[in-house]
Design a protein around this motif. Structure first.
Motif, mmCIF file in Angstrom:
data_model
loop_
_atom_site.group_PDB
_atom_site.id
_atom_site.type_symbol
_atom_site.label_atom_id
_atom_site.label_comp_id
_atom_site.label_asym_id
_atom_site.label_seq_id
_atom_site.Cartn_x
_atom_site.Cartn_y
_atom_site.Cartn_z
ATOM 1 N N LEU A 48 0.807 -0.986 -0.020
ATOM 2 C CA LEU A 48 0.090 0.081 -0.078
ATOM 3 C C LEU A 48 0.950 1.109 -0.027
ATOM 4 N N THR A 49 1.816 1.468 1.013
ATOM 5 C CA THR A 49 2.494 2.607 1.397
ATOM 6 C C THR A 49 3.683 2.022 1.668
ATOM 7 N N GLU A 50 4.820 2.956 1.615
ATOM 8 C CA GLU A 50 6.172 2.503 2.292
ATOM 9 C C GLU A 50 6.782 3.959 2.595
ATOM 10 N N GLU A 51 6.963 4.168 4.088
ATOM 11 C CA GLU A 51 7.740 5.461 4.510
ATOM 12 C C GLU A 51 9.159 5.061 4.750
ATOM 13 N N VAL A 52 9.922 6.025 4.374
ATOM 14 C CA VAL A 52 11.380 5.917 4.473
ATOM 15 C C VAL A 52 12.117 6.852 5.367
ATOM 16 N N ASP A 53 12.619 6.617 6.343
ATOM 17 C CA ASP A 53 13.497 7.548 7.199
ATOM 18 C C ASP A 53 14.882 7.211 6.881
ATOM 19 N N THR A 54 15.641 8.254 6.640
ATOM 20 C CA THR A 54 17.093 7.899 6.473
ATOM 21 C C THR A 54 17.949 8.342 7.540
ATOM 22 N N ARG A 55 19.003 7.691 8.095
ATOM 23 C CA ARG A 55 19.923 7.922 8.962
ATOM 24 C C ARG A 55 21.234 8.154 8.221
ATOM 25 N N THR A 56 22.046 9.224 8.599
ATOM 26 C CA THR A 56 23.220 9.481 8.117
ATOM 27 C C THR A 56 24.510 8.820 8.991
ATOM 28 N N LEU A 57 25.085 7.979 8.263
ATOM 29 C CA LEU A 57 26.216 7.490 9.138
ATOM 30 C C LEU A 57 27.381 7.605 8.095
ATOM 31 N N ALA A 58 28.521 7.224 8.685
ATOM 32 C CA ALA A 58 29.902 7.099 7.443
ATOM 33 C C ALA A 58 29.499 6.250 6.494
ATOM 34 N N GLY A 59 29.842 6.784 5.176
ATOM 35 C CA GLY A 59 29.634 5.830 3.885
ATOM 36 C C GLY A 59 28.152 6.142 3.625
ATOM 37 N N ARG A 60 27.629 4.942 3.044
ATOM 38 C CA ARG A 60 26.025 4.998 2.512
ATOM 39 C C ARG A 60 24.973 5.080 3.774
ATOM 40 N N ARG A 61 24.145 5.743 3.639
ATOM 41 C CA ARG A 61 22.994 6.056 4.474
ATOM 42 C C ARG A 61 22.174 4.985 4.735
ATOM 43 N N ILE A 62 21.745 4.834 5.993
ATOM 44 C CA ILE A 62 20.781 3.486 6.250
ATOM 45 C C ILE A 62 19.488 4.196 6.072
ATOM 46 N N GLN A 63 18.529 3.213 5.598
ATOM 47 C CA GLN A 63 17.076 3.513 5.391
ATOM 48 C C GLN A 63 16.242 2.652 6.407
ATOM 49 N N ASP A 64 15.670 3.372 7.067
ATOM 50 C CA ASP A 64 14.314 2.432 7.887
ATOM 51 C C ASP A 64 13.212 2.608 7.295
ATOM 52 N N ARG A 65 12.659 1.541 6.830
ATOM 53 C CA ARG A 65 11.401 1.285 6.015
ATOM 54 C C ARG A 65 10.232 0.838 6.662
ATOM 55 N N ASN A 66 9.069 1.465 6.504
ATOM 56 C CA ASN A 66 7.791 1.009 7.202
ATOM 57 C C ASN A 66 6.970 0.591 5.847
ATOM 58 N N LEU A 67 6.774 -0.625 5.535
ATOM 59 C CA LEU A 67 5.925 -0.910 4.467
ATOM 60 C C LEU A 67 4.599 -1.418 4.991
ATOM 61 N N ARG A 68 3.499 -0.827 4.516
ATOM 62 C CA ARG A 68 2.129 -1.170 4.665
ATOM 63 C C ARG A 68 1.698 -2.431 3.722
ATOM 64 N N VAL A 69 1.516 -3.410 4.186
ATOM 65 C CA VAL A 69 0.964 -4.427 3.095
ATOM 66 C C VAL A 69 -0.282 -5.097 3.462
ATOM 67 N N ALA A 70 -1.151 -4.845 2.214
ATOM 68 C CA ALA A 70 -2.586 -5.349 2.201
ATOM 69 C C ALA A 70 -2.667 -6.633 1.967
ATOM 70 N N ILE A 71 -3.224 -7.472 2.911
ATOM 71 C CA ILE A 71 -3.988 -8.825 2.815
ATOM 72 C C ILE A 71 -5.507 -8.818 2.546
ATOM 73 N N GLU A 72 -5.922 -8.980 1.470
ATOM 74 C CA GLU A 72 -7.404 -8.851 1.325
ATOM 75 C C GLU A 72 -7.911 -10.276 1.146
ATOM 76 N N ALA A 73 -8.830 -10.587 2.098
ATOM 77 C CA ALA A 73 -9.443 -11.734 1.843
ATOM 78 C C ALA A 73 -11.099 -11.469 1.051
ATOM 79 N N VAL A 74 -11.130 -12.269 0.005
ATOM 80 C CA VAL A 74 -12.242 -12.281 -0.685
ATOM 81 C C VAL A 74 -13.119 -13.319 -0.636
ATOM 82 N N ALA A 75 -14.669 -13.147 -0.497
ATOM 83 C CA ALA A 75 -15.461 -14.354 -0.313
ATOM 84 C C ALA A 75 -16.726 -13.973 -1.035
#
Length: 151
Positions: A48-75
């Motif tokens: 559905l959506t993904e929020e990304v927060d970036t932390r700066t460290l030496a070298g490549r930055r680290i990304q904390d990701r919060n992914l919202r996943v839908a699991i839709e039951a259909v009947a």
């Protein structure tokens, strides 16, 4: 090159949910195509959506990701719709509760954020179907520029 971790998360969820009592192998990673009557009851899995927060460290930055996943039951809509959707939600919650980090893909346990109940059309020429959309929050960490590898 491996798939984006977002795809790996959805793949792992589909793998965990394949073979549940009510939906059996009717687990689809799409929400685009109309469902035929013989394809329901089923589960649809998609991001559905993904929020990304970036932390700066030496070298490549680290990304904390919060992914919202839908699991839709259909009947199928019938006199037992509520019971069927509740049973499907129970099966999903129990299965994902048994592997909360999705095989160590996640940096924290996945969690159910909300459930939405509704109606939809399976296809233009068919009866409406009932839905229960469970939204899970899945947290994982990557390095900037390497979205396919958990940091």
């Amino acid at each position: 090159m491996a798939n984006h971790l977002r795809q790996q998360v959805c793949d792992r969820i589909a793998q965990i949910l394949a073979g549940l009592t009510t939906t059996e192998d009717r687990v689809y990673q799409t929400r685009v195509y109309p469902l035929a009557q013989d394809e329901i009851p089923c589960l649809l899995i998609y991001g559905l959506t993904e929020e990304v927060d970036t932390r700066t460290l030496a070298g490549r930055r680290i990304q904390d990701r919060n992914l919202r996943v839908a699991i839709e039951a259909v009947a199928q809509v019938n006199e037992e719709l509520e019971q069927t959707l509740n049973r499907m939600a129970h099966e999903v919650e129990a299965a994902l509760g048994a592997d909360q980090t999705l095989g160590a893909l996640l940096s924290d346990a996945s969690r159910l954020e909300r459930t939405e109940i509704g109606l939809t059309k399976a296809a233009e020429d068919q009866k409406p179907a009932g839905t229960a959309r469970l939204t899970y929050v899945c947290k994982y960490i990557t390095r900037e520029g390497a979205p396919d590898v958990r940091a």
